[in-house]
Enzyme design. Structure first.
Site, PDB file in Angstrom:
ATOM      1  N   GLU A   1       0.854  -1.191   0.000  1.00  0.00           N
ATOM      2  CA  GLU A   1       0.000   0.000   0.000  1.00  0.00           C
ATOM      3  C   GLU A   1       0.888   1.239   0.000  1.00  0.00           C
ATOM      4  O   GLU A   1       1.147   1.810  -1.045  1.00  0.00           O
ATOM      5  CB  GLU A   1      -0.937  -0.033   1.206  1.00  0.00           C
TER       6      GLU A   1
ATOM      7  N   GLU B   1      -1.990   1.027  13.434  1.00  0.00           N
ATOM      8  CA  GLU B   1      -3.151   1.391  12.623  1.00  0.00           C
ATOM      9  C   GLU B   1      -4.455   1.165  13.383  1.00  0.00           C
ATOM     10  O   GLU B   1      -5.363   1.985  13.341  1.00  0.00           O
ATOM     11  CB  GLU B   1      -3.164   0.573  11.335  1.00  0.00           C
TER      12      GLU B   1
END
Length: 756
Positions: free
Chosen positions: A350, A630
């Protein structure tokens, strides 16, 4: 710039890492060289040498920008490197231009061929100039790099190393010609932001053997970069290094990497080899080593941390070691994700410039480091992407997702709250932090276009309550497989954010003297506020009745005074009901402690900050984290990795509470943009007995240190000359703060709030 150079590509791609060279002699009869400047860019990433010496120690030049419309070039003073006969050499790698981007498995989004663009301008003492450029007269050959990708890693064959290609008279086998590419020099632009550099090195802290017999190396810190290797072994032997952020069950925890291989491979020459894979980077604390010849010693490996070159400006320290570790984690997470672009994560498939993350984190970043140029550079790409997408600010900048048929599980990109609001919130943050109106002037068109786009999406009732929204992304009560399924109503979140953005753009227009736009956006902000209160507020209760909606309504100024009191009490009540554990996601987390503080519940804010059970800011610290995660529970209490497909152990967004720590706990906040006027207002609590905060502003260093001793509260302040200060202490009247050093001791007030 008068460009004479051409963008050139090798006639043979040479495993995606070709070398390019050109030998030239200085023009005679003009005396000594007075100045030589190399201007350099690439399609891909490039490293440069002149006469065998590196032109710079920059990494990953020219970085990642919106290549369709903007390609940066670097300039280097190479006066001391030029000889009468010189060789200019480049090494190319895939980088962001041709490497993998995103989770689709695809690569080469921007083009199929790597290219180099260079113009060397040599000035002589008699005023004459000689220009050497990239053109069809260059030659290309193989390097020692057999494979390179930012996600997957780099393979280097030391047997193929031969430095003679950088020397005059070289005539290598298998070298070929080059060809010019169709390239528009109008997209070339100088760097605004800083270069990428090696900024730290860490030694091995432990070498262990996993339950399955693998050799594991721990560097003691989650970081972004690579491992520098010193090794000697049989010619042709291969050593591989696989990277990961955590261990699970005593083995390397690679599931969060998804398809990213994160593995570097080195083929040995038979002599002593040193390897640094400068065409890739990894997010890691741990490395799994295979194929090592003989005994692996700690001194054989060094972790090299890379990132954009940033000047540290803000510091923060307390009497609580766990809170200090959390603040350190915020810093490490920021540095690892500020690698030319402000990314969400540095390790998996990502690593994109997600707008929502930086919208939340920008105030924290702007205190800790001077990010004015770094984020101003990124905002140029945001504006360009927006201009080419009907005023829509996408989910990521640069926007590679536009090339995917369907970007993940998301619908076709449209403006979305917080994420698209980055186009307003980030330039406003830079203005507040550094006081330069230039960023507002340059970005005003973007800011206005975003709010106008949102205006067009409002329902007839004046709310932004339709269309896709991330909402309070990663609410800890959302299921792992559905991070958007938050408690907060998406319309409440979106309408609140629309109001905030409209109000900011109205104020920006006023600052810039744009009276018509000021009236336009002030009117829109007022209508949004009215609609919010009409449809979402009932006697201080906000629709969906959860912590995030109250936090946004209070901090954004959406509520009347009486409703704000009720909302603040309800927010504190909800926090207490949750056991002071976190109940907010991306939308609410940056604002909840401010909302509690504003409404007289400082004690609750401190309890949230210092809670250690999951979910909380300090839970990850208790689990050994060295960066911000996260998810609140990226690692579960039993030491297993969160089962969700999307789990990163290096995401700065949830560290946005550090902004409140700096302003409220530390006590430094601007009363005027750039801290030309400053409020010194530390608010003690949480059992902390000592706090030190400092900030290097454009006007000089501001520092605050406070100590609680018994029932006495002592504050020491340093304010530079020319800065007007307001001193606000609990239970005391505001007073003007003298420049220089001030020390005050006052009685410690009793805690206030609704909870015991």
């Amino acid at each position: 710039m008068n460009w004479q150079a051409r963008m050139i590509a090798a006639d043979n791609d040479f495993d995606g890492a070709p070398l390019l060279r050109r030998e030239f002699t200085l023009d005679e009869g003009h005396g000594a060289v007075s100045r030589a400047t190399l201007t350099l860019s690439a399609l891909g990433v490039v490293e440069a040498w002149l006469n065998g010496r590196p032109v710079s120690d920059d990494l990953l030049t020219p970085g990642w920008s919106s290549y369709e419309w903007r390609l940066r070039y670097a300039e280097y003073d190479v006066t001391d490197l030029v000889d009468s006969t010189s060789v200019l050499g480049f090494a190319l790698g895939n980088g962001w231009f041709r490497g993998r981007l995103g989770w689709s498995g695809r690569s080469a989004f921007y083009g199929e061929e790597l290219g180099a663009f260079a113009q060397l301008e040599i000035a002589f003492e008699d005023g004459a100039t000689q220009i050497v450029t990239t053109d069809e007269n260059w030659s290309a050959g193989p390097s020692a790099v057999l494979a390179n990708d930012l996600y997957d890693g780099e393979t280097i064959d030391a047997r193929r190393r031969d430095a003679s290609w950088l020397q005059a008279g070289f005539a290598g086998e298998n070298w070929v010609g080059v060809h010019a590419l169709d390239f528009d020099t109008a997209i070339l632009t100088p760097y605004i932001g800083p270069r990428v550099i090696r900024w730290n090195e860490l030694p091995v802290t432990e070498i262990t053997t996993s339950p399955s017999g693998k050799t594991l190396v721990d560097f003691g810190q989650n970081l972004v970069g690579w491992v520098r290797v010193r090794v000697q072994g049989p010619e042709g032997a291969e050593v591989s290094i696989k990277h990961a952020e955590v261990l699970e069950g005593g083995e390397l925890g690679t599931r969060p990497l998804r398809s990213a291989l994160a593995t570097d491979r080195y083929i040995l020459s038979g002599g002593e080899d040193v390897f640094e894979p400068t065409f890739t980077f990894h997010g890691f604390r741990y490395a799994e080593i295979t194929g090592w010849p003989g005994e692996l010693r700690p001194e054989d490996l060094t972790a090299v941390a890379i990132g954009s070159e940033l000047e540290r400006t803000g510091t923060f320290r307390t009497s609580d070691p766990m809170l200090n570790r959390f603040h350190d984690n915020v810093i490490w997470g920021m540095r690892g994700n500020f690698v030319d672009v402000p990314t969400d994560c540095p390790q998996r498939d990502e690593r994109l410039g997600w707008t929502g993350d930086i919208a939340a984190f920008a105030p924290t970043a702007a205190f800790l480091y001077d990010v004015d140029a770094f984020l101003s550079d990124w905002l140029r790409d945001l504006y360009l992407e927006q201009e080419h997408h009907d005023g829509i600010i996408g989910y990521v900048i640069p926007d590679v997702l536009k090339y995917l048929d369907k970007p993940g599980s998301f619908p076709e990109t449209e403006s979305t709250a917080i994420w698209s609001d980055a186009g307003v919130w980030v330039p406003w943050t830079l203005y507040q932090a550094y006081g330069d109106e230039e960023v507002l002037g340059h970005q005003f068109g973007s800011m206005a276009a975003h709010v106008r786009r949102v205006h067009s999406l409002l329902s007839p009732n004046g709310l932004w309550d339709t269309g896709f929204q991330f909402g309070d992304w990663l609410d800890p009560d959302a299921p792992p497989e559905d991070p958007a399924k938050a408690k907060a109503d998406t319309g409440v979140v979106a309408t609140a954010c629309a109001y905030r953005s409209a109000a900011i753009v109205a104020e920006t227009a006023k600052i810039l003297g744009r009276e018509a736009e000021h009236a336009e956006f002030a009117e829109l902000a007022a209508k949004l506020r009215d609609a919010f209160n009409e449809h979402y507020v009932d006697n201080g209760r906000v629709f969906s009745d959860c912590t995030t909606v109250y936090a946004l309504a209070i901090v954004f100024g959406l509520l009347d005074d009486a409703d704000e009191v009720v909302a603040g009490d309800r927010l504190a009540e909800l926090a207490e009901e949750a056991g002071y554990r976190i109940s907010t996601g991306f939308a609410g987390t940056p604002f909840i402690t401010d909302a509690l503080t504003k409404t007289g519940h400082l004690d609750v804010a401190y309890k949230l900050l210092l809670e250690r059970e999951c979910p909380s800011w300090l839970y990850s610290v208790s689990m050994g984290a060295t960066t911000v995660w996260e998810r609140w529970d990226s690692m579960l209490p039993d030491g297993t990795i969160n089962p969700g497909e999307m789990t990163s152990f290096n995401h700065y967004a949830l560290g946005a509470v550090a902004d409140w720590m700096h302003r409220v706990v530390g006590g430094i906040s601007p009363l005027a943009p750039g801290y030309s006027k400053v409020l010194i207002a530390p608010q003690p609590g949480g059992g902390l007995t000592e706090v030190e905060t400092a900030l290097e502003t454009r006007h000089g260093r501001i520092a605050v240190r406070w100590v609680v001793s018994g029932d006495r509260f002592t504050v020491d302040v340093d304010v530079p000359a020319g800065v007007e200060g307001v001193f606000r202490l609990p239970g005391q009247d505001d007073r003007a703060l003298e420049q220089g050093h001030t020390s005050v001791t006052v009685p410690l007030p009793a805690p206030v709030g609704v909870s015991s």
